[in-house]
Design a protein around this motif. Structure first.
Motif, PDB file in Angstrom:
ATOM      1  N   THR B 124       0.813  -1.101   0.123  1.00 51.02           N
ATOM      2  CA  THR B 124      -0.077   0.060  -0.043  1.00 51.02           C
ATOM      3  C   THR B 124       0.871   1.313   0.038  1.00 51.02           C
ATOM      4  OG1 THR B 124      -0.131   0.254   2.431  1.00 51.02           O
ATOM      5  CG2 THR B 124      -1.839  -1.048   1.319  1.00 51.02           C
ATOM      6  N   LEU B 125       2.168   1.247   0.222  1.00 48.97           N
ATOM      7  CA  LEU B 125       3.075   2.299   0.287  1.00 48.97           C
ATOM      8  C   LEU B 125       3.482   2.408  -1.152  1.00 48.97           C
ATOM      9  CD1 LEU B 125       5.096   1.275   3.637  1.00 48.97           C
ATOM     10  CD2 LEU B 125       2.797   2.800   3.437  1.00 48.97           C
ATOM     11  N   GLY B 126       3.823   3.802  -1.650  1.00 48.33           N
ATOM     12  CA  GLY B 126       4.396   3.765  -2.801  1.00 48.33           C
ATOM     13  C   GLY B 126       5.778   3.527  -2.897  1.00 48.33           C
ATOM     14  N   THR B 127       6.390   3.313  -3.880  1.00 51.70           N
ATOM     15  CA  THR B 127       8.004   3.253  -3.840  1.00 51.70           C
ATOM     16  C   THR B 127       8.670   4.268  -3.388  1.00 51.70           C
ATOM     17  OG1 THR B 127       7.838   3.677  -6.245  1.00 51.70           O
ATOM     18  CG2 THR B 127       8.231   1.318  -5.774  1.00 51.70           C
ATOM     19  N   VAL B 128       8.043   5.524  -3.630  1.00 55.01           N
ATOM     20  CA  VAL B 128       8.593   6.917  -3.306  1.00 55.01           C
ATOM     21  C   VAL B 128       8.856   6.824  -1.528  1.00 55.01           C
ATOM     22  CG1 VAL B 128       8.421   9.282  -3.147  1.00 55.01           C
ATOM     23  CG2 VAL B 128       7.923   7.983  -5.383  1.00 55.01           C
ATOM     24  N   LEU B 129       7.728   6.360  -1.026  1.00 51.53           N
ATOM     25  CA  LEU B 129       7.501   6.509   0.545  1.00 51.53           C
ATOM     26  C   LEU B 129       8.665   5.332   1.089  1.00 51.53           C
ATOM     27  CD1 LEU B 129       5.667   8.082   2.211  1.00 51.53           C
ATOM     28  CD2 LEU B 129       4.305   6.307   2.582  1.00 51.53           C
ATOM     29  N   VAL B 130       8.714   4.279   0.282  1.00 53.57           N
ATOM     30  CA  VAL B 130       9.672   3.097   0.852  1.00 53.57           C
ATOM     31  C   VAL B 130      11.148   3.863   0.736  1.00 53.57           C
ATOM     32  CG1 VAL B 130      10.579   1.082   0.375  1.00 53.57           C
ATOM     33  CG2 VAL B 130       8.081   1.176   0.441  1.00 53.57           C
ATOM     34  N   ALA B 131      11.441   4.565  -0.308  1.00 54.78           N
ATOM     35  CA  ALA B 131      12.780   5.221  -0.813  1.00 54.78           C
ATOM     36  C   ALA B 131      13.097   6.165   0.402  1.00 54.78           C
ATOM     37  CB  ALA B 131      12.806   5.806  -2.272  1.00 54.78           C
ATOM     38  N   SER B 170      15.046  -1.578  -1.542  1.00 54.01           N
ATOM     39  CA  SER B 170      13.663  -0.910  -1.781  1.00 54.01           C
ATOM     40  C   SER B 170      13.074  -1.996  -2.576  1.00 54.01           C
ATOM     41  CB  SER B 170      13.840   0.318  -2.501  1.00 54.01           C
ATOM     42  OG  SER B 170      13.711   0.163  -4.053  1.00 54.01           O
ATOM     43  N   LEU B 171      13.620  -2.862  -3.639  1.00 55.49           N
ATOM     44  CA  LEU B 171      13.031  -3.716  -4.562  1.00 55.49           C
ATOM     45  C   LEU B 171      12.532  -4.807  -3.686  1.00 55.49           C
ATOM     46  CD1 LEU B 171      15.142  -3.902  -7.765  1.00 55.49           C
ATOM     47  CD2 LEU B 171      13.054  -2.707  -7.593  1.00 55.49           C
TER      48      LEU B 171
END
Lengths: 361, 304
Positions: B124-131, B170-171
């Motif tokens: 549910t989190l975008g990749t941007v948020l994870v980064a 991140s991946l």
């Protein structure tokens, strides 16, 4: 008949609970080599729990199981060496019939030159040789269950466990496969513990029947014993005593009991099987033991019940009649007489075939 | 029989449902038309448009000039290897970890819902948020390094972001839940009695897993791998934010972005996108090829 691979399986005081719910309590049974024992009862009675404990798929809560004096209840399933047949077949869908049957031999590190001939022989025994290269999904339910049997018997196990193996099959196939099961059991000298909720299956297959209810053993006996001398009202109901009529004791003497039904309006003689309890009683009568058109019995009005036919079901060579007697007493009977709904009937029950039990038994 | 009866009636009198049934269709299938049309408009058309564009280089030089330029320029061509170096191990790790977890989670267990929620949350989190989170946590000033420095375990901050490690992490975080969901969904369809049968037949836990459970899980595993790979291959935001976008994590999507929005060379950008698609399809083709040699049928014994 070949010698059985086991002499004596002893189950002593096995209990099992699931989260405070007792599934099985104090189960005792001795199974002799070559015997066919059926565990019979409705779902939730503990019969499958017992079978899974035997197979090693469930740990015991208490008790011990020994096989020829060797304790086995602490062994994992793969080291018990029993064969098991499941209700839903549980074949390996990604393997052909032949490789399904060979699975156990490979798992037990059987020399590879033995595997082929033994697999072929088992497939012959269940008459599936021509389907050896098919996948389970290409077979009918009956064929799949025969593969499951071949997979179990190829290992020549001391004990075969069967968990309602015929329940998923249609009625005709069930009777066919039932005969085949019994034939395999005899021809190969197997020792079998068989779980079922179908009393006709248990009666026709087993040498001995164990009847369970809510985790307790109610009766152990040969099919004839449990059929003709049920230990209590519950077993009687299971063995085809469809009429369990609430009754009060009038008098009991010399193993005979006279009871009053429907608030005293009907008097019935029967066999006293109440033990020495004083609780509520039931009179148990099979539908086929109620004969329409009494009167001429010789002993006057003894065991005569007047009733009125309510529902009549045609069953080919006979009719099943649901009739209402005095005070809302409902009876079910089988007859070859012509009966129509609304007919006034008098039916007679042979005193030797009326069993009087305590209601709670 | 029924066919003959239907033929007797005039065609006009038959309902749409009957007419569709005659050609083997169900009315519900019509619901797929809007989706199919959208895919046609939003995917197939741009794809074909881009394919056409890639053959029309800005500076001329023939139909394949852009492809030649891409493959002759080591800086551009190396993006394929760089992306594969990230995407293949990440997808493999995600799937490899999913298999044992899914295998355990098939059975009823405590806190299953909580565990599933925790594992699925990153989707549910975008990749941007994870980064973002990775920078705050694993960056040189992040809590992780500060804690290790404070404990005296290291003398200088570990370099965990702005390089391969950051992007790979991140991946894994964003790709793992997807892989797990697919593997778990497939594994829960496996009849638990099959494993019990294997046990009673003499197979120990290891044999049961490799001879029975894993082969039955493989179709789900291969789908999970393909999707995890495709998602990882298109990595872009994290490659920029927690990677080294001009060096070791200059992935192929960055090359395409630069061509399109820094050099405004749309045909070149389209060319790179086509190369990207070709590599993805090649990997998927290999997986499908391997899969077709394995069992693909039902996960339980048929008519149960």
């Amino acid at each position: 008949m070949p010698d059985p691979k086991l002499r004596h399986l002893r189950i002593e005081g096995v209990s099992k609970s699931f989260g405070g719910q007792v599934a099985l309590s104090d189960f005792h049974l001795d199974v002799l080599g070559g015997e066919f024992v059926a565990l019979l009862g409705p779902s939730g009675c503990g019969k499958s729990t017992m079978l899974n404990c035997l197979a090693g798929l469930l740990p015991l809560g208490a008790g011990r199981i020994t096989l020829d004096d060797r304790r086995i209840d602490t062994l994992p399933p793969e080291r018990r060496g029993f064969g098991m047949v499941f209700q839903n077949y549980a074949l390996f869908p990604h393997l052909t019939v032949r490789r399904n049957v060979a699975f156990g031999l490979h798992a037990r590190k059987t020399p590879s030159d033995e595997v082929g001939p033994r697999v072929e022989r088992s497939l012959e025994q269940v008459r599936l040789t021509e389907h050896a290269d098919r996948y389970p999904s290409q077979l009918s339910g009956g064929q799949q269950q025969r593969v499951a049997m071949a997979r179990a018997i190829v290992l020549e196990p001391p004990l075969i466990l069967m968990d309602e193996p015929l329940s998923n099959l249609d009625a005709q196939l069930r009777t066919e496969l039932r005969t085949e099961l019994r034939r395999l059991h005899q021809d190969l000298g197997l020792t079998t513990v068989y779980v079922t909720h179908d009393q006709s299956e248990a009666l026709s297959l087993a040498d001995r029947i164990v009847i369970l209810r809510s985790g307790r053993m109610l009766q152990v006996g040969t099919p004839e014993e449990v059929y003709t001398q049920p230990a209590g009202a519950y077993v009687a109901a299971f063995m085809g005593y469809r009429n369990l009529l609430p009754a009060q004791l009038k008098e009991a003497r010399d193993g005979r009991a006279t009871v009053l039904l429907a608030g005293g309006q009907v008097e019935l003689d029967g066999v006293d099987r109440t033990g020495d309890g004083v609780g509520d009683l039931v009179a148990a009568i099979r539908p086929e033991d109620l004969r329409v058109g009494g009167g001429s019995g010789g002993d006057g009005d003894r065991n005569l019940i007047r009733c009125r036919a309510e529902v009549v079901e045609y069953q080919g060579n006979e009719l099943v009649v649901t009739a209402e007697a005095a005070a809302g007493l409902s009876l079910q009977l089988r007859t070859r007489e012509r009966v129509a709904p609304g007919d006034e009937l008098s039916v007679r029950a042979d005193p030797a075939r009326v069993l009087v039990f305590e209601a709670a038994s | 029989m029924s066919r003959a009866v239907a033929a007797d009636r005039p065609a006009a009198g038959r309902s749409l449902r009957h007419r569709l049934a005659a050609v083997g269709l169900d009315r519900v299938v019509l619901l797929a038309i809007p989706a199919a049309a959208t895919i046609g408009l939003l995917f197939v058309y741009p794809f074909l448009y881009g394919l056409g564009l890639s053959f029309q280089p800005l500076d001329g030089g023939g139909v394949f000039a852009n492809y030649r330029a891409f493959f002759n320029d080591a800086y551009q061509a190396s993006t394929i290897a760089k992306t594969l170096r990230l995407a293949l191990p990440a997808a493999l790790l995600n799937v490899a970890v999913s298999v044992p977890i899914a295998h355990k989670m098939r059975r009823p267990m405590r806190f299953k819902r909580l565990i599933t929620t925790a594992l699925i949350l990153p989707v549910t989190l975008g990749t941007v948020l994870v980064a973002e989170g990775l920078i705050r946590y694993f960056g040189p000033q992040g809590w992780f390094n500060q804690a290790l420095l404070g404990l005296g375990l290291i003398d200088a901050p570990l370099r965990l972001t702005n390089n391969y490690v950051g992007v790979f992490a991140s991946l894994v975080i964003t790709g793992f839940p997807l892989a797990l969901l697919i593997v778990l969904g497939h594994a829960s369809g496996i009849d638990p009695d099959v494993e019990k049968a294997a046990a009673t037949l003499g197979a120990g836990p290891t044999q049961r897993f490799w001879k029975v459970t894993f082969p039955l899980m493989l179709p789900g595993v291969s789908i999970a791998f393909m999707l995890a790979f495709v998602a990882a291959f298109a990595v872009f935001p994290s490659a920029v934010m927690v990677g080294n976008p001009s060096g070791e994590t200059r992935v192929i999507s960055i090359a395409a972005y630069q061509a399109a929005y820094e050099q405004f060379d749309y045909p070149m950008a389209s060319t790179i996108a086509m190369v990207m698609a070709a590599v993805e399809l090649a990997v998927i083709g290999v997986i499908l090829g391997l899969r077709s040699r394995l069992y693909r049928g039902a996960t339980s014994g048929g008519k149960g």
